[in-house]
Design a protein around this motif. Structure first.
Motif, short mmCIF file in Angstrom:
data_model
loop_
_atom_site.label_atom_id
_atom_site.label_comp_id
_atom_site.label_asym_id
_atom_site.label_seq_id
_atom_site.Cartn_x
_atom_site.Cartn_y
_atom_site.Cartn_z
N VAL A 242 42.69 37.49 -44.12
CA VAL A 242 42.76 38.61 -43.19
C VAL A 242 42.64 38.15 -41.74
CG1 VAL A 242 41.72 40.81 -42.53
CG2 VAL A 242 41.82 40.16 -44.94
N MET A 243 41.70 37.22 -41.49
CA MET A 243 41.36 36.87 -40.12
C MET A 243 42.01 35.60 -39.60
SD MET A 243 39.88 39.28 -38.70
CE MET A 243 39.49 38.43 -37.17
N GLY A 244 42.69 34.85 -40.46
CA GLY A 244 43.44 33.71 -39.96
C GLY A 244 42.76 32.38 -40.16
N PRO A 245 43.44 31.29 -39.72
CA PRO A 245 42.99 29.93 -40.02
C PRO A 245 41.68 29.52 -39.39
CG PRO A 245 44.89 29.92 -38.53
CD PRO A 245 44.73 31.32 -39.01
N PHE A 247 38.99 31.30 -39.39
CA PHE A 247 37.92 32.14 -39.93
C PHE A 247 36.66 31.34 -40.26
CE2 PHE A 247 35.75 34.51 -43.35
CZ PHE A 247 35.41 35.64 -42.61
N ALA A 248 36.84 30.12 -40.78
CA ALA A 248 35.67 29.30 -41.12
C ALA A 248 34.81 29.02 -39.89
CB ALA A 248 36.11 27.98 -41.76
N GLN A 249 35.47 28.76 -38.75
CA GLN A 249 34.73 28.52 -37.51
C GLN A 249 34.03 29.79 -37.04
OE1 GLN A 249 37.06 27.69 -34.01
NE2 GLN A 249 35.27 27.27 -32.75
N LEU A 250 34.72 30.93 -37.15
CA LEU A 250 34.14 32.21 -36.72
C LEU A 250 32.87 32.51 -37.51
CD1 LEU A 250 37.37 34.47 -36.53
CD2 LEU A 250 36.44 32.98 -34.76
N THR A 251 32.93 32.34 -38.82
CA THR A 251 31.77 32.65 -39.65
C THR A 251 30.66 31.62 -39.46
OG1 THR A 251 32.88 31.58 -41.51
CG2 THR A 251 33.01 33.96 -41.40
N ALA A 252 31.03 30.37 -39.24
CA ALA A 252 30.01 29.34 -38.98
C ALA A 252 29.23 29.66 -37.71
CB ALA A 252 30.65 27.97 -38.88
N ASN A 253 29.93 30.11 -36.68
CA ASN A 253 29.27 30.47 -35.42
C ASN A 253 28.37 31.68 -35.58
OD1 ASN A 253 30.36 28.37 -33.97
ND2 ASN A 253 32.01 29.58 -33.06
N LEU A 254 28.82 32.66 -36.38
CA LEU A 254 27.97 33.83 -36.64
C LEU A 254 26.72 33.39 -37.38
CD1 LEU A 254 27.25 36.79 -36.82
CD2 LEU A 254 28.74 36.98 -38.83
N GLY A 255 26.89 32.55 -38.42
CA GLY A 255 25.74 32.07 -39.17
C GLY A 255 24.75 31.33 -38.29
N ARG A 256 25.26 30.46 -37.44
CA ARG A 256 24.40 29.70 -36.52
C ARG A 256 23.65 30.64 -35.56
NH1 ARG A 256 26.73 25.67 -31.88
NH2 ARG A 256 24.73 25.13 -30.91
N SER A 257 24.36 31.65 -35.05
CA SER A 257 23.76 32.60 -34.10
C SER A 257 22.66 33.43 -34.76
CB SER A 257 24.84 33.51 -33.52
OG SER A 257 25.82 32.75 -32.82
N LEU A 258 22.86 33.79 -36.04
CA LEU A 258 21.83 34.54 -36.77
C LEU A 258 20.65 33.64 -37.11
CD1 LEU A 258 24.17 36.57 -39.15
CD2 LEU A 258 22.68 37.55 -37.40
N MET A 259 20.94 32.42 -37.55
CA MET A 259 19.86 31.49 -37.92
C MET A 259 18.99 31.13 -36.71
SD MET A 259 19.81 30.90 -41.14
CE MET A 259 20.69 30.62 -42.68
N GLU A 260 19.61 31.04 -35.53
CA GLU A 260 18.88 30.68 -34.31
C GLU A 260 18.16 31.87 -33.69
OE1 GLU A 260 21.64 28.86 -31.64
OE2 GLU A 260 21.90 27.06 -32.88
N GLY A 261 18.36 33.06 -34.25
CA GLY A 261 17.70 34.25 -33.71
C GLY A 261 18.36 34.84 -32.49
N ARG A 262 19.54 34.36 -32.15
CA ARG A 262 20.26 34.94 -31.02
C ARG A 262 20.69 36.38 -31.33
NH1 ARG A 262 23.04 31.09 -27.50
NH2 ARG A 262 22.15 29.03 -27.84
N LEU A 263 21.06 36.61 -32.59
CA LEU A 263 21.52 37.92 -33.03
C LEU A 263 20.63 38.42 -34.16
CD1 LEU A 263 25.37 37.22 -33.27
CD2 LEU A 263 24.11 38.19 -31.33
N GLY A 264 20.65 39.74 -34.36
CA GLY A 264 19.96 40.35 -35.48
C GLY A 264 20.92 41.23 -36.27
N ILE A 265 20.46 41.70 -37.42
CA ILE A 265 21.24 42.62 -38.24
C ILE A 265 20.40 43.87 -38.45
CG2 ILE A 265 22.37 43.04 -40.45
CD1 ILE A 265 23.83 40.85 -39.32
N LEU A 266 20.99 45.01 -38.14
CA LEU A 266 20.27 46.28 -38.20
C LEU A 266 20.90 47.19 -39.26
CD1 LEU A 266 18.38 48.52 -37.05
CD2 LEU A 266 20.16 48.99 -35.35
#
Length: 273
Positions: A242-245, A247-266
């Motif tokens: 769906v999101m293109g080639p 996508f692995a980088q996009l999700t890796a960056n999201l994972g890193r941002s969540l793991m580092e506490g930059r982002l939260g999930i509500l």
């Protein structure tokens, strides 16, 4: 400026030829006339952290039942709408800014045999094409971070939900810093409009909602990310289709941002006052 923002978001999700790619990829599951289940499509149509598990949880928290009319705002290729309709027996309408996503949602819904129960159309979350007081439940899963005018978004949702109805969200929020770009919803900061959890709550309550459920879902998200990292590449077909080639980088960056506490999930559920 709003038009510029919407155009940028629309461009980010403009998946050319998506339906044809889906048709080709789904051949692995059987011939074109073989009916598929919403669960079979879960790896490619649940465009949010924790996938099907998060969709199921939100449906339970919102107390969706068979007699309800539900709206999924920013419905993507229709995964949550199809899953919740199958799980709860409710009617679900979805809207999305991306015409290719809506076309793909129609196709996938035909494949699951749910066209009489689930519908989709191309529209903006800021101008919902429905009468006031139309829905018992409105859902917003990983959508708000693409919308700059939150006050208008939440007012528009309040307009279409019945008094006493529910508004359930599962969204990414700003915590201690900006994410590492690109991320799944934005390749640059130009189409990312994150708010803190507190600011999100204030904006929603100001639009005429009362908070019923309020939970920090970051630990569940981190556990899911850790599990994904250990399990390796996801089985095909998956969201990369769906999101293109990148996508692995996009999700890796999201994972890193969540793991580092930059982002939260509500996760939260509100009642229309």
């Amino acid at each position: 400026m709003m038009t510029d923002n919407l155009d940028g978001v629309r461009d980010h999700y403009h998946a050319i030829g998506l339906t044809e790619r889906l048709k080709a990829a789904l051949a692995i599951l059987g011939p074109e006339d073989q009916r598929l289940t919403p669960r079979q499509l879960g790896a490619l149509d649940q465009f949010h952290t924790r996938g099907l598990a998060a969709t199921a949880e939100l449906g339970e928290l919102a107390e969706i039942s068979a007699d309800m009319s539900v709206l999924d705002v920013g419905s993507g290729v229709g995964g949550p709408a199809r899953f919740l309709a199958a799980a709860h027996g409710c009617r679900v309408a979805g809207i999305d800014l991306s015409e290719p996503f809506v076309n793909a949602a129609h196709y996938l819904t035909e494949r699951t045999g749910q066209t009489g129960q689930v519908s989709f159309q191309t529209a903006s979350a800021l101008e919902l094409p429905f009468e006031s007081d139309s829905f018992d439940v409105v859902l917003l899963l990983h959508v708000a971070m693409n919308i700059a005018d939150r006050a208008r978004l939440y007012r528009e949702i309040r307009r279409v939900v019945k008094s006493g109805g529910r508004f359930a969200i599962y969204d990414i929020v700003l915590n201690s810093g900006e994410p590492h770009y690109p991320v799944p919803w934005a390749r640059t900061p130009a189409t990312s409009f994150l708010l803190t959890a507190a600011a999100t709550r204030e904006a929603i309550e100001s639009a005429g909602f009362r908070t019923l459920v309020w939970q920090d879902s970051i630990e569940a998200a981190r556990a899911w990310i850790a599990e994904l990292r250990e399990s390796g590449p996801p089985p095909s077909p998956n969201l990369g289709l769906v999101m293109g080639p990148d996508f692995a980088q996009l999700t890796a960056n999201l994972g890193r941002s969540l793991m580092e506490g930059r982002l939260g999930i509500l996760t939260a559920v509100f009642e229309a006052a």
